[in-house]
Scaffold this motif. Sequence first.
Motif, PDB file in Angstrom:
ATOM      1  N   GLU A 193      -8.125  -2.347  -0.001  1.00 16.73           N
ATOM      2  CA  GLU A 193      -7.019  -2.900   0.708  1.00 16.73           C
ATOM      3  C   GLU A 193      -5.823  -3.474  -0.034  1.00 16.73           C
ATOM      4  O   GLU A 193      -5.995  -4.106  -1.099  1.00 16.73           O
ATOM      5  CB  GLU A 193      -7.420  -4.190   1.528  1.00 16.73           C
ATOM      6  CG  GLU A 193      -8.257  -3.861   2.717  1.00 16.73           C
ATOM      7  CD  GLU A 193      -7.505  -3.072   3.723  1.00 16.73           C
ATOM      8  OE1 GLU A 193      -6.747  -3.587   4.404  1.00 16.73           O
ATOM      9  OE2 GLU A 193      -7.977  -1.669   3.761  1.00 16.73           O
ATOM     10  N   GLN A 223      -2.455   6.002   0.293  1.00 16.87           N
ATOM     11  CA  GLN A 223      -3.743   4.995   0.513  1.00 16.87           C
ATOM     12  C   GLN A 223      -3.910   4.701   1.807  1.00 16.87           C
ATOM     13  O   GLN A 223      -5.178   4.692   2.294  1.00 16.87           O
ATOM     14  CB  GLN A 223      -3.215   3.751  -0.231  1.00 16.87           C
ATOM     15  CG  GLN A 223      -3.686   3.520  -1.824  1.00 16.87           C
ATOM     16  CD  GLN A 223      -3.217   2.334  -2.373  1.00 16.87           C
ATOM     17  OE1 GLN A 223      -2.586   1.362  -1.758  1.00 16.87           O
ATOM     18  NE2 GLN A 223      -3.476   1.669  -3.613  1.00 16.87           N
ATOM     19  N   ASP A 257       0.773  -1.209   0.069  1.00 19.58           N
ATOM     20  CA  ASP A 257       0.051   0.062  -0.105  1.00 19.58           C
ATOM     21  C   ASP A 257       0.852   1.384   0.037  1.00 19.58           C
ATOM     22  O   ASP A 257       1.932   1.299   0.676  1.00 19.58           O
ATOM     23  CB  ASP A 257      -0.988   0.165   1.004  1.00 19.58           C
ATOM     24  CG  ASP A 257      -1.895  -1.137   1.143  1.00 19.58           C
ATOM     25  OD1 ASP A 257      -1.981  -1.714   0.209  1.00 19.58           O
ATOM     26  OD2 ASP A 257      -2.647  -1.409   2.367  1.00 19.58           O
TER      27      ASP A 257
END
Lengths: 225, 195
Positions: free
Chosen positions: B195, B8, B4
Amino acid sequence: MSTPEKKAPSNMDELLDGLWKQNPIFVMVLGMCPTLAVTVSAINSISMGLATTFVLAASCLLVSLLRNAIPKEVRIASFIVIIATFVTVVDYAIQAISLDLYEALGAYIKLIVANCILLGRAEAHAAKTPPIPATLNAFGMGIGFTIGLLAIGGVREILGAGKLFGISLFGPHFQPWVVMVLPPGGFFVLACWLIVFAWFKQNKANKSKPQQGCHTTPTTEGSRA
Amino acid sequence: MNHDTVWQILLNTVLPGNFVLAMFLGMCPFLGVSQKLSTAFPMGLATAFVIMVASLSAYFLNILLVHFHLEFLSVITFITVIAGAVQLVEMFVKKYFPVLFRALGIYLPLITTNCAVLGVALFQTARQYDFVQSVAYSAGGGAGFTLALILMAGLRERLQLADVPQLVQGAALSLMLGGLLSLAFMGFAGIGGGE
């Protein structure tokens, strides 16, 4: 965790205290994080409740045994370390018993440490009482907590998935209320239970003094968390 | 391991994955200290600071624990460090903002048992975030917590003047509000790229 049921009535009172009169969820509104987070299904609720009960009873027993040995200045830190020890035990035990359950509950098992009920009980009760009543009280609180979790988890699973304990209740044409298994559902279901309890209490208060108007009975739940 | 990006993570933890409204971390202060804006905001900041400290210490502690193969001690060490950090904040607030200290009362030491603080430490370890990601995660978490607390306090200040049925007053009303806020925050789903 066997509880001697045939004790003096005072011990019985200790045990029953947490079930109804001081129910940690519905009366004291404590330990909200696991209450709302893991109650997506009934089975999750029961396992979380039992895990918390074990930690609560074991740590209260130890705190009560050590209550004269722990200096007053470092008592909170000592309680937390004791609680964290038992949480670690439970964490590994659940991992060994059922990996599915472990993954469903996730980090919330470890977060039992941060449950206000545990520190609250250790500080307010176990630190001042002999081991047997302290453990019984903690056990009762734990069972009360489990019942509360089950009440929320059951409603959420029935409405949100049309099932209870994984058994389908309404047949294939049931349109599940998806919002109930999502985070907002937890808030709504708990709020509704609190209203139901407040209503019961108000009814009881009105019955005990029927001559007075219902506006004079202060039955609001204290908004503490 | 985890890819990530910082943005984010930041967006995700502030809005759709808000600690309070989506993950139910830190419910006690959310329900307890959200009566007035004037106490909710400093409480949010204090918690955000503790979250930051806890996250940083948890990151380095975790390296140490992994190095010595002592992962089973993680809960105990994390909570002890957090308790220390809270003590520090408490002394600081008591010395420099005595009025605030009295207003926050019991909830200030209770930051120790705030799930959000321990939650950050546990979740960042579970997701195997690196250093920069951990900082972003804790900053976002603290900001999200403060945001939720402020929104809630604003709503509750308004509702003090409203004519609410007696049955619903207190915790039930706060939970209803929390539910509505949570519903609103679900509208942000997907904004951080998932996610």
